[in-house]
Design a protein around this motif. Structure first.
Motif, PDB file in Angstrom:
ATOM      1  N   GLU A   1       1.063  -1.569  -0.038  1.00 49.93           N
ATOM      2  CA  GLU A   1       0.158   0.029  -0.090  1.00 49.93           C
ATOM      3  C   GLU A   1       1.043   1.796   0.222  1.00 49.93           C
ATOM      4  O   GLU A   1      -0.032   2.392  -0.257  1.00 49.93           O
ATOM      5  CB  GLU A   1      -1.091  -0.338   1.450  1.00 49.93           C
TER       6      GLU A   1
ATOM      7  N   LYS B   1      -6.029   2.078  -1.419  1.00 56.42           N
ATOM      8  CA  LYS B   1      -5.662   1.614  -0.591  1.00 56.42           C
ATOM      9  C   LYS B   1      -6.761   0.255  -0.770  1.00 56.42           C
ATOM     10  O   LYS B   1      -8.158   1.051  -0.868  1.00 56.42           O
ATOM     11  CB  LYS B   1      -5.427   2.398   0.510  1.00 56.42           C
TER      12      LYS B   1
ATOM     13  N   VAL C   1      -8.654  -0.708   1.992  1.00 55.42           N
ATOM     14  CA  VAL C   1      -9.777  -0.141   2.472  1.00 55.42           C
ATOM     15  C   VAL C   1     -11.155   0.101   1.994  1.00 55.42           C
ATOM     16  O   VAL C   1     -12.003   0.722   2.394  1.00 55.42           O
ATOM     17  CB  VAL C   1      -9.911   0.565   4.649  1.00 55.42           C
TER      18      VAL C   1
ATOM     19  N   PRO D   1     -12.798  -3.359   7.844  1.00 57.27           N
ATOM     20  CA  PRO D   1     -11.730  -4.209   7.781  1.00 57.27           C
ATOM     21  C   PRO D   1     -12.412  -5.127   9.222  1.00 57.27           C
ATOM     22  O   PRO D   1     -12.586  -6.325   8.872  1.00 57.27           O
ATOM     23  CB  PRO D   1     -10.493  -3.635   8.625  1.00 57.27           C
TER      24      PRO D   1
ATOM     25  N   GLY E   1      -1.607  -5.322   1.481  1.00 54.69           N
ATOM     26  CA  GLY E   1      -2.489  -4.545   1.979  1.00 54.69           C
ATOM     27  C   GLY E   1      -2.883  -5.457   3.953  1.00 54.69           C
ATOM     28  O   GLY E   1      -4.552  -5.400   4.342  1.00 54.69           O
TER      29      GLY E   1
ATOM     30  N   ASN F   1      -2.085  -6.093   6.955  1.00 57.94           N
ATOM     31  CA  ASN F   1      -1.912  -5.429   7.887  1.00 57.94           C
ATOM     32  C   ASN F   1      -3.085  -4.781   8.610  1.00 57.94           C
ATOM     33  O   ASN F   1      -3.469  -4.716   9.732  1.00 57.94           O
ATOM     34  CB  ASN F   1      -0.748  -4.640   8.715  1.00 57.94           C
ATOM     35  N   ASN F   2      -3.715  -4.613   7.530  1.00 60.60           N
ATOM     36  CA  ASN F   2      -5.087  -3.640   8.059  1.00 60.60           C
ATOM     37  C   ASN F   2      -6.491  -4.894   8.426  1.00 60.60           C
ATOM     38  O   ASN F   2      -7.228  -4.248   9.626  1.00 60.60           O
ATOM     39  CB  ASN F   2      -6.274  -3.403   6.652  1.00 60.60           C
TER      40      ASN F   2
END
Length: 298
Positions: A100, A122, A124, A134, A152, A154-155
């Motif tokens: 990201e 991104k 999200v 998320p 992406g 870790n979201n």
């Protein structure tokens, strides 16, 4: 002579009756099969497949996608999509696209000049376009943990991470350190893992099934979906990178285990044929364009 004529006539009548009965049975069998198929489709849960753009990859050395010099001197534009699968009992995120940090950077060429990569949105924000946050993602699974699939992740720290035991072993080994194909920091927040050992029917109804096809990485996997309207569908992961790759049945020279990759290709094709599944080659740009236009697939 009369007796012979009578006998022949009787045989003809019996044969005609038998053929008519067989025709009726065949017609009934076909009708019953069609009815059974309709009942089977009706019994499927309402599963939706959303397809998103996780970035773009210009591979400047197409030759890396074969063992020898096939594709020498060629380049190829690839997609890097990710997918959301909504099932009545939960929502799965399959892959997450490129890093990201690329968003807003335009085209970026990492050291080595093998690729030029970019990402415009991104994850999200993309999920918000279909009303998801998320917190709505119950599970996350990667086809494998190369950097263009984990960007992406870790979201979704609270999601359950479905990962093959062999992939996890590699992640926890020294072999991943310094390897440019991996970015462990991009999925470092995933702590709620469920370790798999082969195929896994996520909802225990055959509609969303992780298929183990190792070789590209130690625990590479694909995703089988049984969709009511679109029919059997198989997301390839990186079993192949583009349609010509599949036609040529060649293995990228950078795969983790080339002999294992070749075995997985054979098993992948046998499974796709047995299920009469539509194969979506995830990195193939034309596959991406044609499928994203139809989302959500059901």
């Amino acid at each position: 002579m009369k007796n012979l004529i009578y006998l022949l006539a009787t045989v003809l009548i019996l044969t005609s009756c038998k053929n008519l009965e067989q025709d009726n049975n065949d017609a009934m069998s076909e009708t019953e099969a069609q009815a059974a198929m309709q009942d089977s489709l009706a019994a499927l849960p309402e599963v939706k497949l959303h397809i998103f753009d996780g970035g773009s990859v210009l591979a400047k050395q197409k030759v890396m996608f074969s063992e020898g010099d096939r594709y020498e001197g060629e380049s190829i534009q690839l997609a890097a999509p990710f997918y959301v699968i909504q099932h009545p009992e939960g929502t799965l995120l399959w892959d997450t696209g490129l890093p990201e940090g690329l968003v807003g950077q335009g085209d970026v060429t990492p050291e080595g000049d093998a690729f030029t990569i970019s990402r415009s949105e991104k994850i999200v924000d993309q999920l918000a376009s279909v009303g998801l946050t998320p917190a709505d993602i119950d599970m996350i699974a990667f086809s494998h943990v190369h950097f263009d699939h984990t960007g992406g992740a870790n979201n979704f720290a609270n999601a359950k991470w479905l990962v093959q035991d062999t992939e996890m072993d590699f992640i926890n080994s020294d072999a991943i350190k310094g390897n440019a194909f991996y970015a462990p920091d991009s999925f470092s927040k995933l702590s709620n893992s469920q370790i798999l050992n082969g195929d896994y029917d996520i909802f225990s109804d055959g509609s969303v099934v992780i298929k183990s096809f190792p070789g590209h990485t130690a625990g590479h996997q694909a995703l089988y979906l049984s969709l009511k309207e679109s029919g059997p569908t198989l997301l390839s992961g990186d079993t192949y990178h583009f349609e010509q790759n599949r036609e040529d049945a060649v293995v990228p020279q950078f795969n983790y285990d080339i002999p294992e990759s070749k075995t997985s290709i054979e098993e992948f094709e046998a499974f796709a044929k047995a299920k009469n599944a539509t194969v979506i080659i995830q990195h193939d740009l034309e596959d991406f364009k044609s499928t994203v236009a139809k989302t959500p697939m059901k």
